[in-house]
Design an enzyme around this catalytic site. Sequence first.
Site, PDB file in Angstrom:
ATOM      1  CE  LYS A   1     -14.001  -1.660  -0.895  1.00  0.00           C
ATOM      2  NZ  LYS A   1     -14.885  -1.982  -1.913  1.00  0.00           N
ATOM      3  N   GLY A   2      -7.329  -3.534   0.279  1.00  0.00           N
ATOM      4  CA  GLY A   2      -6.609  -4.265  -0.463  1.00  0.00           C
ATOM      5  C   GLY A   2      -5.486  -5.293   0.622  1.00  0.00           C
TER       6      GLY A   2
ATOM      7  CE  LYS B   1       3.111  -2.454  -9.026  1.00  0.00           C
ATOM      8  NZ  LYS B   1       1.890  -1.923  -9.844  1.00  0.00           N
TER       9      LYS B   1
ATOM     10  CD  GLU C   1      -1.273   0.246   1.351  1.00  0.00           C
ATOM     11  OE1 GLU C   1      -2.415  -0.426   1.422  1.00  0.00           O
ATOM     12  OE2 GLU C   1      -1.380   1.271   0.962  1.00  0.00           O
ATOM     13  CG  ASP C   2      -2.679  -3.399  -1.093  1.00  0.00           C
ATOM     14  OD1 ASP C   2      -1.990  -2.099  -0.825  1.00  0.00           O
ATOM     15  OD2 ASP C   2      -3.891  -3.390  -1.934  1.00  0.00           O
TER      16      ASP C   2
ATOM     17  CG  PHE D   1      -2.536  -3.770 -12.337  1.00  0.00           C
ATOM     18  CD1 PHE D   1      -2.294  -2.621 -11.625  1.00  0.00           C
ATOM     19  CD2 PHE D   1      -3.531  -4.531 -12.297  1.00  0.00           C
ATOM     20  CE1 PHE D   1      -3.138  -2.216 -10.870  1.00  0.00           C
ATOM     21  CE2 PHE D   1      -4.572  -4.260 -11.485  1.00  0.00           C
ATOM     22  CZ  PHE D   1      -4.677  -3.140 -10.759  1.00  0.00           C
TER      23      PHE D   1
ATOM     24  NE  ARG E   1     -11.330  -5.656  -3.180  1.00  0.00           N
ATOM     25  CZ  ARG E   1     -10.165  -4.459  -3.159  1.00  0.00           C
ATOM     26  NH1 ARG E   1      -9.063  -4.757  -2.867  1.00  0.00           N
ATOM     27  NH2 ARG E   1     -10.717  -3.285  -3.553  1.00  0.00           N
TER      28      ARG E   1
ATOM     29  CG  ASP F   1       2.380   1.799  -8.292  1.00  0.00           C
ATOM     30  OD1 ASP F   1       3.452   1.285  -8.722  1.00  0.00           O
ATOM     31  OD2 ASP F   1       1.345   2.169  -8.887  1.00  0.00           O
TER      32      ASP F   1
ATOM     33  CG  ASP G   1      -9.214  -3.713  -6.595  1.00  0.00           C
ATOM     34  OD1 ASP G   1      -8.118  -3.382  -5.911  1.00  0.00           O
ATOM     35  OD2 ASP G   1     -10.419  -3.023  -6.773  1.00  0.00           O
TER      36      ASP G   1
HETATM   37  P1  5GP Z   1       0.686   4.319  -4.698  1.00  0.00           P
HETATM   38  O1  5GP Z   1      -0.059   5.206  -4.063  1.00  0.00           O
HETATM   39  O2  5GP Z   1       1.988   3.672  -3.846  1.00  0.00           O
HETATM   40  O3  5GP Z   1       1.096   4.585  -5.926  1.00  0.00           O
HETATM   41  O4  5GP Z   1      -0.330   2.906  -4.683  1.00  0.00           O
HETATM   42  C1  5GP Z   1      -0.741   2.557  -3.596  1.00  0.00           C
HETATM   43  C2  5GP Z   1      -2.152   1.905  -4.064  1.00  0.00           C
HETATM   44  O5  5GP Z   1      -2.235   1.572  -5.177  1.00  0.00           O
HETATM   45  C3  5GP Z   1      -2.152   0.551  -3.439  1.00  0.00           C
HETATM   46  O6  5GP Z   1      -2.660   0.206  -2.069  1.00  0.00           O
HETATM   47  C4  5GP Z   1      -3.143  -0.410  -4.275  1.00  0.00           C
HETATM   48  O7  5GP Z   1      -4.434  -0.181  -3.893  1.00  0.00           O
HETATM   49  C5  5GP Z   1      -3.090   0.376  -5.616  1.00  0.00           C
HETATM   50  N1  5GP Z   1      -2.037  -0.596  -6.537  1.00  0.00           N
HETATM   51  C6  5GP Z   1      -0.585  -0.273  -6.907  1.00  0.00           C
HETATM   52  N2  5GP Z   1      -0.129  -0.994  -7.621  1.00  0.00           N
HETATM   53  C7  5GP Z   1      -0.863  -2.110  -7.724  1.00  0.00           C
HETATM   54  C8  5GP Z   1      -1.193  -3.357  -8.516  1.00  0.00           C
HETATM   55  O8  5GP Z   1      -0.055  -3.860  -9.235  1.00  0.00           O
HETATM   56  N3  5GP Z   1      -2.128  -3.888  -8.419  1.00  0.00           N
HETATM   57  C9  5GP Z   1      -3.248  -3.431  -7.596  1.00  0.00           C
HETATM   58  N4  5GP Z   1      -4.540  -4.332  -7.530  1.00  0.00           N
HETATM   59  N5  5GP Z   1      -3.230  -2.373  -7.076  1.00  0.00           N
HETATM   60  C10 5GP Z   1      -2.115  -1.762  -7.034  1.00  0.00           C
END
Ligand code: 5GP
Length: 187
Positions: free
Chosen positions: A51-52, A139, A106-107, A160, A173, A110, A167
Amino acid sequence: MSTSTTSTTPPQAVLTPYITTSQINARLDTLADELNADYAGQSVVLVSVLKGSFMFLADLIRRLTFDCTVEFVRLASYEGTSSTGSVKPVDLSLPVLKDKHVLIIEDIVDTGLTLNMFLEYLKSVHQPASIKIAVFLDKKAARQHAITPHFVGFDIQDQFVVGYGLDADGRYRNLPEVCILEQPSGS
Ligand code: 5GP
């Protein structure tokens, strides 16, 4: 930088403003310029990861000048403020993307787990002509998978963040700016 609590803040959680709405709007203008130059004259399928990314998509797409359509998928990897270490494909329904130019919206990246899994899925199942990635936040310090987005709104520290579509357990959000969320340990 000031520290604030808002009416949407659960007791004891602290939101610290990090990226303001005017910074977001200014960056979206230049990011759209980059995309418009890169995709000029092409037809592109934007695939928004819910959703982000909904707010990023909505603000970005109105600045895009090339021919485009929009699709949505839903993936989940986070519970609370940490990654579960696996990606749950909540909804991967997409039209045929073979030989199309795909831009993933993508939002935040990470660890890179989510995009790594989704890229492999798109390549193997859909075989698009091209796949590029546009992320609102990157990040880099948290990366565990080799994902390098082609278009990045902001590079951020390994903290975070919430707001602007992002969210924590479904909350925040609606915040128009990006804030760092600090929660008391154990919550
Ligand atoms: P990854 O798979 O790259 O570790 O993480 C991707 C997803 O993790 C993002 O689409 C998001 O939903 C969530 N996420 C990662 N870091 C953050 C953060 O700092 N804040 C929030 N709200 N969501 C995060």
